[in-house]
Design a protein around this motif. Structure first.
Motif, PDB file in Angstrom:
ATOM      1  N   SER A 132       1.663   5.845   8.621  1.00  0.00           N
ATOM      2  CA  SER A 132       0.420   5.508   8.239  1.00  0.00           C
ATOM      3  C   SER A 132       0.547   4.366   8.372  1.00  0.00           C
ATOM      4  CB  SER A 132      -0.568   6.411   7.301  1.00  0.00           C
ATOM      5  OG  SER A 132       1.013   6.345   6.523  1.00  0.00           O
ATOM      6  N   HIS A 133       0.800   3.321   7.940  1.00  0.00           N
ATOM      7  CA  HIS A 133       0.374   2.318   7.302  1.00  0.00           C
ATOM      8  C   HIS A 133       0.232   1.075   8.619  1.00  0.00           C
ATOM      9  CE1 HIS A 133       0.363   3.915   3.707  1.00  0.00           C
ATOM     10  NE2 HIS A 133       0.780   4.261   3.244  1.00  0.00           N
ATOM     11  N   TYR A 134      -0.486   0.463   8.810  1.00  0.00           N
ATOM     12  CA  TYR A 134      -0.654  -0.413   9.941  1.00  0.00           C
ATOM     13  C   TYR A 134      -1.171  -2.094   8.822  1.00  0.00           C
ATOM     14  CZ  TYR A 134      -0.527   3.828  12.056  1.00  0.00           C
ATOM     15  OH  TYR A 134      -0.997   5.240  12.677  1.00  0.00           O
ATOM     16  N   ARG A 135      -0.384  -2.825  10.602  1.00  0.00           N
ATOM     17  CA  ARG A 135      -1.101  -4.027  10.188  1.00  0.00           C
ATOM     18  C   ARG A 135      -1.904  -4.777  10.928  1.00  0.00           C
ATOM     19  NH1 ARG A 135       0.434  -9.555   8.356  1.00  0.00           N
ATOM     20  NH2 ARG A 135       1.960 -10.037   9.612  1.00  0.00           N
ATOM     21  N   LEU A 136      -0.826  -5.048  12.040  1.00  0.00           N
ATOM     22  CA  LEU A 136      -1.702  -5.373  13.077  1.00  0.00           C
ATOM     23  C   LEU A 136      -1.785  -4.950  14.060  1.00  0.00           C
ATOM     24  CD1 LEU A 136       0.970  -8.793  13.460  1.00  0.00           C
ATOM     25  CD2 LEU A 136      -1.279  -8.847  12.623  1.00  0.00           C
ATOM     26  N   LYS A 159      -4.282   0.738  14.513  1.00  0.00           N
ATOM     27  CA  LYS A 159      -4.190   2.346  13.635  1.00  0.00           C
ATOM     28  C   LYS A 159      -4.812   2.934  14.820  1.00  0.00           C
ATOM     29  CE  LYS A 159      -7.452   3.938  10.696  1.00  0.00           C
ATOM     30  NZ  LYS A 159      -7.625   4.939  10.525  1.00  0.00           N
ATOM     31  N   SER A 160      -6.003   2.640  15.664  1.00  0.00           N
ATOM     32  CA  SER A 160      -6.648   4.329  16.485  1.00  0.00           C
ATOM     33  C   SER A 160      -5.677   4.036  17.009  1.00  0.00           C
ATOM     34  CB  SER A 160      -7.784   3.327  17.386  1.00  0.00           C
ATOM     35  OG  SER A 160      -7.181   1.923  17.827  1.00  0.00           O
ATOM     36  N   TYR A 172      -9.029  -8.102  10.075  1.00  0.00           N
ATOM     37  CA  TYR A 172      -9.072 -10.045   9.787  1.00  0.00           C
ATOM     38  C   TYR A 172     -10.074  -9.977  10.091  1.00  0.00           C
ATOM     39  CZ  TYR A 172      -3.511  -9.549   9.525  1.00  0.00           C
ATOM     40  OH  TYR A 172      -2.845  -9.176   9.020  1.00  0.00           O
ATOM     41  N   ILE A 205       0.581  -0.958   0.017  1.00  0.00           N
ATOM     42  CA  ILE A 205      -0.374  -0.247  -0.069  1.00  0.00           C
ATOM     43  C   ILE A 205       0.488   1.476  -0.204  1.00  0.00           C
ATOM     44  CG2 ILE A 205      -0.274   0.054   2.170  1.00  0.00           C
ATOM     45  CD1 ILE A 205      -2.830   1.385   0.336  1.00  0.00           C
ATOM     46  N   GLN A 261      -1.914   5.860  15.865  1.00  0.00           N
ATOM     47  CA  GLN A 261      -2.453   7.519  15.146  1.00  0.00           C
ATOM     48  C   GLN A 261      -2.414   8.147  17.187  1.00  0.00           C
ATOM     49  OE1 GLN A 261      -6.023   7.383  13.403  1.00  0.00           O
ATOM     50  NE2 GLN A 261      -5.617   7.482  11.445  1.00  0.00           N
ATOM     51  N   ILE A 290      -3.418  10.517   4.658  1.00  0.00           N
ATOM     52  CA  ILE A 290      -3.254   8.790   4.684  1.00  0.00           C
ATOM     53  C   ILE A 290      -3.269   7.952   5.424  1.00  0.00           C
ATOM     54  CG2 ILE A 290      -3.587   6.909   1.887  1.00  0.00           C
ATOM     55  CD1 ILE A 290      -2.652   9.757   1.113  1.00  0.00           C
ATOM     56  N   ASP A 291      -3.709   7.085   5.564  1.00  0.00           N
ATOM     57  CA  ASP A 291      -3.331   5.275   6.234  1.00  0.00           C
ATOM     58  C   ASP A 291      -4.095   4.649   5.938  1.00  0.00           C
ATOM     59  OD1 ASP A 291      -5.667   5.787   7.544  1.00  0.00           O
ATOM     60  OD2 ASP A 291      -4.869   7.674   8.904  1.00  0.00           O
ATOM     61  N   SER A 292      -3.717   3.633   6.205  1.00  0.00           N
ATOM     62  CA  SER A 292      -3.918   2.016   5.992  1.00  0.00           C
ATOM     63  C   SER A 292      -3.707   1.131   7.091  1.00  0.00           C
ATOM     64  CB  SER A 292      -2.925   1.843   4.642  1.00  0.00           C
ATOM     65  OG  SER A 292      -2.304   1.470   5.486  1.00  0.00           O
ATOM     66  N   GLN A 293      -4.709   0.075   6.901  1.00  0.00           N
ATOM     67  CA  GLN A 293      -4.946  -0.761   8.152  1.00  0.00           C
ATOM     68  C   GLN A 293      -5.177  -2.287   7.403  1.00  0.00           C
ATOM     69  OE1 GLN A 293      -7.871   0.235  11.327  1.00  0.00           O
ATOM     70  NE2 GLN A 293      -9.089   0.880   9.435  1.00  0.00           N
ATOM     71  N   THR A 294      -4.822  -2.972   8.270  1.00  0.00           N
ATOM     72  CA  THR A 294      -5.628  -4.378   7.433  1.00  0.00           C
ATOM     73  C   THR A 294      -6.040  -5.132   8.792  1.00  0.00           C
ATOM     74  OG1 THR A 294      -3.051  -4.740   7.363  1.00  0.00           O
ATOM     75  CG2 THR A 294      -4.194  -6.819   6.969  1.00  0.00           C
ATOM     76  N   ALA A 350      -8.483   9.310  15.457  1.00  0.00           N
ATOM     77  CA  ALA A 350      -8.354   9.298  17.080  1.00  0.00           C
ATOM     78  C   ALA A 350      -8.044  10.670  16.678  1.00  0.00           C
ATOM     79  CB  ALA A 350      -7.971   8.471  18.171  1.00  0.00           C
TER      80      ALA A 350
END
Lengths: 516, 580
Positions: B71-75, B78-79, A236, A207, B82, A230-234, A275
């Motif tokens: 800004s790119h989160y996986r595990l 995100k909150s 599950y 990404i 940030q 911009i941010d991204s997350q995954t 947040a």
């Protein structure tokens, strides 16, 4: 009484700072004057040198757009006819040229990437006709070009749709205006990869690189309109809210467009709000269906497969379904590592982003050829269009906020108006006036800037906590305070009144008795 | 809402198609920069209760500190990410606890926490306006955790100078960047658990978190959930740092039913769920059962039996655990679900905890009082120093000259005292001191206070319930009974690796006392209205008589005959005699 009444008056009055009510009322009429500058350049050989001298230098076209009767938008198109003198960067240019410079023969107007449009003069309008005829022939064309490249009636009414009830029958433009996000000083863009089945799919998406390649150029261009982050997350185990139906004829699962509205509800609970800021969030979800429900296709109302396999929701974001079951055989060992093709995904998301931000190319009139947008996904004139509608929308929103605040404060006389609120209100009013003035002269950048300031100031004034705090002193509480005083005091007065009445009756009866 | 299918225009879809086509990657998968581990420790307590401690750890090799935006989160959730990057947080520790940990009956918890909510944060030294950032941070956190953390303001925030050192790497010890606050009144319930579970990568869908069902968790004697974020070393040389997010949940179940003779518990009995799989994202997923007291299986038996045993140093004690590795399919057996079961056969007394503390309010009346803090050192022959931190709200005005510290009947002078007096409605009292506890003794700290009168808007909705004063915090390096191995490899279980330990012969321990409930003089809140009514009535009566005086005309009326005369007349009438 001499001491008590002024004391009572002094202690019970509320502090109310002065507000520029008359200016607010003036603004609430919302008479906007938009002006766009058009530079007309004739290509060599289109007009004879004698005609060149006679070409009028400036020409003003007035056009009045009336939206719902109570507000007028006076669109002034300032047509500056210049010959071979290119200058200025913000104004539109209409370059007239003779037919043979076009490669495509059945195109009359070619809209370029920047702010240039090429117009072809028809064959009958060759050299020899009088200049007046030539200009008369040009006028409707220029008007058309203006509508495509700067603003049109529908754009403006769409921008004002929150303020003005649109006439029924205009469904398409309502849908358009509802789709676009409301104007705001900043937006948060969130890309989420939904993986409901981490046991079978181990997904990898680049990404970071994709955002750099595809999204960032567009946002850099839009930086003058709003701030983007911009941010991204995954996520599950994120399930869709609807169980897709299995279609045996396709041997695939399908999701009908009617059920799309229920899809995101369970997902949205997990998306989380940002947040760190209160800007509106644009959500873009990439949903990879789990192994037992693959492949998954979206069907539209006509039961046709949607080729992009994506859909978007007005003012919310978009979802794309990405099937990965084709990349491994039935005998594959779970979990399978899958790399996601970001070019395909980002193409869809970019299109959705353009729609949601309101950068839509309205259907060009016939005979128009619009050049494909450049590497950053946005032509200069599209940005102009966006800025026009955003400034008008901002001005309208700020005016509505300020007007309703003024009305509210007028209606409820008990609210305390602090100095800082009055300050915010007057700064909003000044910025509004400046924005309107800049719109009149056609200075888009400044108009947008001032309109943003106006919105910020007006919102801050409207949502000031001091207005909420002890919003008003309810009347029943006032009664509760005053009744213990006035009720016992009323008793002797009422009693004496009763006595007077009974006395008067008795006297009358006595008089009648005497007469008899 | 109206849903529309997206039509992708050619212009945008025809981007340069350079990126690699989707393929099933077999070997060249980049090593993920984040790692997730989950763990459950179950320890039968001597009181017959069961202590279950969940720990979930997410490690992420990234840098929030340098200017680049993460800004790119996986595990990592995100909150929280940030929050860290926006407020320049170096370390964040937050806990929500319902109930009080009874140290005397239960021993030491793996992670102590005071009743109510506790929040302490180390900011980075680039933060200029620490108080403003702290205020904003508490507001954001109260939104994330659905808790009333927004009630944290300057009146209950302190900057401890010594008690709360950073637990992660970084040698910033300037306590200007530290903020500590507790809300002892906070009630923890389902609405706090749900957002906490949402931070886990697998949510409550898979892995150990399946067991976290609120209807059972909150039906317990003690419940504590916490989030700890800190920077940690990536490797031995500490060349790179990574961020550690530890989510812990400790719960004590009271399964002792007096009527039935036998004691037994199982996962299903505790959580009304059994385990079927590990979280697929977790690199390790284990259950530890503390069998230290009974290595031969004499006192209780565990089923299904496991041969995996592990030893770990926890709180100065070497303990033996039987381990169940959930990532191995064999753990679940043929029924594909794991339901651990323990049956007790007998029980015996346990060792008393080396350090514990209690606190109470003494005195009578509503004007003055006295706070007593008792600290017990149960070590037979060694004395050790403890740091006592007390944060008392401003409406209890401490008389610091009455502060006495006595142990074994003798005056025990603290070697370090840090006292910050309160300011009314601005900041609380802060008292920190370093006290040496003699072996096998009780040390008593007393201080007198006066209760202040509050303004009528400052009272809570139920003022007669009383006002809470947060727990005192006692931090200390307790000498260990067993020699400790310093070889802290990364293989050790999560529950034993939170507090960094430097010395061999001692371990770090933090003890929280009970919160206090103090009654303040409470006025009658309906009094203003009563006064208004009374004065108004008096005024009205005065007005009424004045009005009558002014409006009535007075005439002289012939006095009516007296009662005796009337009776006499009646009698005379009966007798036929003319009246008087």
């Amino acid at each position: 009484i001499i001491v008590g009444v002024p004391l009572w008056w002094r202690t019970t009055e509320t502090y109310r700072a002065w507000l520029p009510v008359s200016q607010i009322n003036e603004l609430s009429n919302l008479q906007l004057q938009l002006s766009a500058e058009v530079e007309v350049v004739f290509a060599r050989g289109t007009v004879t040198p004698e005609q060149q001298k006679k070409v009028p230098l400036t020409q003003i076209q007035d056009e009045e757009h009336t939206v719902d009767g109570d507000l007028f938008i006076n669109a002034v198109c300032l047509v500056v006819t210049k010959i071979r003198r290119l200058q200025g960067n913000i104004c539109l240019k209409c370059v007239f040229s003779r037919g043979h410079s076009f490669e495509v023969q059945d195109m009359d107007v070619y809209v370029g990437q920047r702010r240039t449009a090429l117009l072809r003069i028809g064959a009958q309008m060759r050299v020899g006709k009088t200049l007046d005829q030539l200009l008369a022939h040009l006028e409707p064309r220029i008007k058309q070009v203006l509508q495509v490249m700067s603003f049109s009636h529908t754009d403006i009414s769409a921008a004002l749709s929150d303020r003005v009830r649109l006439s029924p029958g205009n469904k398409e433009s309502i849908a358009d205006s509802m789709r676009t996000f409301k104007s705001s000083p900043g937006y948060e863009i969130t890309f989420s990869l939904l993986n409901p089945d981490p046991k079978s799919h181990r997904l990898h998406w680049d990404i970071e690189g994709a955002v750099q390649t595809y999204i960032q150029p567009l946002l850099t261009k839009l930086a003058s309109v709003a701030n983007f982050s911009i941010d991204s997350q995954t996520l599950y185990y994120a399930m869709l809210g609807v169980n897709p139906r299995f279609d045996s004829s396709l041997s695939a699962y399908t999701l009908h467009s009617d059920s799309l509205a229920h899809v995101i509800n369970p997902v949205e609970a997990r998306l989380g709000s940002n947040a760190a800021s209160s800007n509106p969030v644009l959500n873009f979800l990439l949903y990879v269906p789990d192994a037992h429900h693959s492949p998954l296709y979206i069907h539209d109302r006509k039961k046709q497969e949607v080729p992009s396999n994506a859909f978007h929701s007005p003012r919310w974001g978009g979802i794309m379904v990405y099937n990965v079951n084709g990349f491994y055989g039935p005998e594959a060992v779970f979990p399978v590592d899958v790399n996601i093709n970001m070019a395909k995904v980002m193409g869809v998301f970019l299109a959705q982003l353009r729609l949601l931000l309101g950068v839509q190319s309205s259907t060009a009139p016939s005979g128009f050829l619009v050049a494909p947008c450049g590497s950053n996904g946005l032509a200069d004139w599209e940005l102009d269009r966006l800025m026009w509608s955003r400034s008008v929308e901002n001005v309208a929103t700020a005016t509505t906020t300020i007007t309703s605040l003024a009305q509210l404060l007028e209606q409820i006389g008990n609210i305390v108006i602090n100095d800082n609120i009055a300050e915010q209100v007057s700064s909003a009013v000044t910025s509004l006036q400046l924005a309107v003035a800049e719109l009149e002269t056609g200075n888009l950048r400044f108009a947008l800037q001032y309109s943003k300031e106006a919105i910020l100031a007006s919102e801050r004034a409207f949502f000031d906590p001091s207005l909420l705090h002890l919003l008003y002193f309810p009347d029943d509480q006032k009664f509760a305070i005053y009744i213990p005083l006035f009720l016992p005091m009323c008793v002797p007065i009422l009693l004496s009144l009763l006595k007077i009445v009974s006395d008067a009756r008795q006297k009358r009866r006595e008089k009648q008795a005497k007469k008899d | 809402m109206r849903w529309e299918e997206t039509v992708v225009e050619e212009a945008t879809a025809d981007k340069e198609d350079t990126s690699a086509p989707e393929t099933v990657v077999q070997s060249s998968v980049p090593q993920p920069k984040d790692d997730f581990q989950e763990e459950l420790v179950i320890r039968p307590l001597h009181s017959g209760d069961i202590y279950a401690s969940f720990q979930f750890r997410t490690l992420w090799e990234t840098d929030f500190m340098r200017g680049n935006k993460v800004s790119h989160y996986r595990l990592f959730p995100k909150s929280l990410g940030q929050v860290i990057s926006k407020f320049s947080v170096r370390e964040l520790h937050i806990s929500f606890t319902q109930g009080y940990w009874r140290t005397m009956q239960w021993g030491q918890p793996f992670l102590p926490s005071p009743p109510g909510a506790e929040l302490w944060v180390w900011f980075q030294d680039s933060v200029t306006d620490v108080d403003g950032t702290w205020k904003e941070l508490t507001n954001v956190l109260s939104g994330i955790f659905c808790a009333s953390l927004n009630f944290i303001d300057s009146t209950n925030t302190v900057q401890p100078s010594a008690s709360f050192k950073p637990l992660g790497i970084g040698n910033v010890t300037d306590h200007r960047f530290l903020r500590y606050a507790t809300l002892p009144r906070e009630i923890v319930c389902t609405e706090n658990l749900t957002p906490w579970k949402k931070l886990l990568p697998c949510g409550s869908k898979a892995g150990l978190a399946v067991l976290l069902k609120s209807e059972k968790l909150f039906h317990s004697s003690f419940h504590s959930q916490a989030v700890h974020i800190r920077p940690v070393c990536q490797d031995w040389q500490c060349k790179t740092t990574s961020w550690e997010l530890r989510q812990t949940l400790n719960v004590v179940f009271d399964l002792h039913t007096p009527g039935q003779g036998k004691l037994e518990w199982s996962l299903f009995k505790m959580f009304s769920r059994t385990l079927t799989e590990a979280c697929p994202l977790a690199s390790s997923s284990k259950i530890y059962i503390d069998i230290t007291d009974d290595p031969q299986g004499e006192q209780f038996e565990v089923s299904p039996a496991t041969h995996l045993l592990s030893q770990a140093m926890v709180l100065g004690d070497r303990r033996t655990f039987s381990v169940y590795d959930l990532t191995q399919q064999i753990t679940f057996g043929t029924v594909r679900s794991l339901n651990l079961l323990i049956r007790w056969k007998s029980s015996e007394d346990m060792l008393r905890p080396l350090l514990h503390a209690e606190r109470y309010v003494a005195g009578y009346g509503l004007q003055t009082g006295e706070i007593h803090t008792l600290m017990y050192n149960n070590h037979p022959y060694r004395s050790f120093p403890v740091l006592l931190l007390d944060s008392v709200p401003w409406y209890l005005r401490l008389y610091i000259h009455t502060l006495t510290v006595t142990s074994k009947g003798k005056d025990n002078k603290p070697s370090y005292i840090h006292y910050q007096p309160s300011k009314d409605r601005v900041r609380p009292h802060l008292l920190e001191m370093l006290v040496q506890l003699p072996p096998n003794s009780v040390t008593e700290v007393t201080v007198q206070f006066e209760r202040a009168l509050l303004k009528w808007t400052e009272y809570t909705p139920d003022p007669n319930h009383g006002f809470y004063v947060g727990s005192s915090v006692i931090s200390s390096l307790v000498p260990s009974i067993v020699a400790m191995d310093t070889n802290s490899t990364r293989e050790q279980p999560l529950f034993s690796s939170f507090f960094p330990c430097k010395e061999e012969s001692s371990y770090f321990m933090r003890v929280y006392t009970e919160p206090l409930l103090v009654n303040l003089p409470t006025p009658d809140f309906s009094m203003p209205y009563n006064v208004i009514c009374l004065t108004c009535t008096v005024v009205a009566v005065g007005y009424g008589s004045l009005y009558n005086l002014l409006t009535r005309s007075f005439q002289i009326e012939e006095p009516s005959p007296g009662l005796a005369k009337r009776i006499a007349n009646i009698i005379r009438k009966m007798r036929g005699v003319p009246p008087l």
